[in-house]
Design an enzyme around this catalytic site. Sequence first.
Site, PDB file in Angstrom:
ATOM      1  N   GLY A 141       0.795  -1.230   0.000  1.00  0.00           N
ATOM      2  CA  GLY A 141       0.000   0.000   0.000  1.00  0.00           C
ATOM      3  C   GLY A 141       0.828   1.282   0.000  1.00  0.00           C
ATOM      4  O   GLY A 141       1.834   1.411  -0.713  1.00  0.00           O
ATOM      5  N   LEU A 142       0.391   2.219   0.820  1.00  0.00           N
ATOM      6  CA  LEU A 142       1.025   3.541   0.846  1.00  0.00           C
ATOM      7  C   LEU A 142       2.441   3.466   1.413  1.00  0.00           C
ATOM      8  O   LEU A 142       3.323   4.215   0.985  1.00  0.00           O
ATOM      9  CB  LEU A 142       0.173   4.505   1.674  1.00  0.00           C
ATOM     10  N   PHE A 152     -11.192  -1.830  10.006  1.00  0.00           N
ATOM     11  CA  PHE A 152     -12.289  -2.411   9.211  1.00  0.00           C
ATOM     12  C   PHE A 152     -13.573  -1.715   9.630  1.00  0.00           C
ATOM     13  O   PHE A 152     -13.664  -1.195  10.746  1.00  0.00           O
ATOM     14  CB  PHE A 152     -12.402  -3.937   9.378  1.00  0.00           C
ATOM     15  N   TYR A 197     -10.269  11.830  10.080  1.00  0.00           N
ATOM     16  CA  TYR A 197     -11.215  11.602  11.184  1.00  0.00           C
ATOM     17  C   TYR A 197     -10.503  11.482  12.539  1.00  0.00           C
ATOM     18  O   TYR A 197     -11.131  11.175  13.543  1.00  0.00           O
ATOM     19  CB  TYR A 197     -12.181  10.450  10.904  1.00  0.00           C
TER      20      TYR A 197
END
Length: 292
Positions: free
Chosen positions: A25-26, A104, A155
């Site tokens: 991923g990142l 999740f 968030y």
Amino acid sequence: MYTSKMLNTDALKGTNIIVTGGGSGLGKSMSKYFLELGANVIITSRNFEKLKATAQELEEETNGKCLPVQCDVRHYEEVEKMLEISIAEFGQINALLNNAAGNFISPTERLSANAFDTIIDIVLKGTKNCTLALGKHWINTKQSKSVVLNIVTTYAWTGSGYVVPSATAKAGVLAMTRSLAVEWAKYGMRFNAIAPGPFPTKGAWDRLLPGNLKDQFDMAKKVPLKRVGHHQELANLAAYLISDYSAYINGEVITIDGGEWLKGAGEFNLLENIPEELWDSLEAQIRAKKRR
Ligand code: HXC
Ligand code: NAP
């Protein structure tokens, strides 16, 4: 332009960087760019086979040095061991990128205590473990300059339903970033954070948009700029914040989300759904009220 590489090719030359969750991923994308900029990178996570394959791929692509080290960031003794291996290989560590995460979607009432703990342990405790181990090491060895970069989310300050353990943990990481930026500046450490909006990765999308949720919730539509992030633009920002070009930036969180969270926050932003032709009539109604 934003998909191209931003910094001078030797911007991170001689910089040794630990990237947690660097095998996918990142974390993988940022590691690749650090290597291209001349850094040596230690990538860590739980899955050694994945790390080995990524390290080999990145070394072939960049001609840089990428060391895979297995480490579950939830366990302090594993973090200490990972640090020991990294120092044995590179002599000193200059930067830590706390990128590993677990997440999740779930209604909170469906979570077991262990499910909630699992996310807190990876994100908050994991970041704490790596930061404490590296920080103590840098203090004990009197290393004059070092950088910690934490990956949070937008968030972290707004909160978000359905990912409450992640929001809780990321808020803690943000508090840790700002607290240590002040407390440990005297030891030459800088602490900053990046809050990415949606950047497609398999790890995040499989857990946050499973099945046909991907089609139902087009993340690009939530973003004022009407697109998701490109990995290179995040890598550009991360490389800058780790490099000495950002030497005076400390305790900052930089949002890179195309304006996504502000769109949700602004009271009247939903008015963008009003068709252009209706505005004449709405204006007339408002002006009429004033004359009465
Ligand atoms: C409810 C669940 C669950 C689910 C797991 N659990 N999945 N509960 N709904 N979908 C529960 C399990 O039943 C168990 O509780 C507890 O959580 C731990 O699960 P394990 O599978 O044993 O944990 P582990 O093997 O450690 O795996 C951790 C994981 C997994 C977080 C559950 O998904 C993982 O490895 N994730 C790593 C990568 C990742 O999450 N990437 C996304 C990052 S995206 P019980 O009580 O049964 O023992 C991100 C940014 C988002 O962070 C922002 C986007 C804009
Ligand atoms: P990802 O590919 O799933 O990355 C998460 C990484 O963390 C994986 O490489 C995973 O490797 C590692 N990891 C998980 N648990 C670990 C543990 N206990 N110890 C060590 N490593 C562990 O997801 P991503 O999208 O690239 O996310 C990277 C970071 O960006 C995260 O901090 C995430 O919160 C943040 N972020 C992402 C987005 C987005 O849109 N993608 C948006 C905002 C923020 P193993 O499974 O091998 O351990």
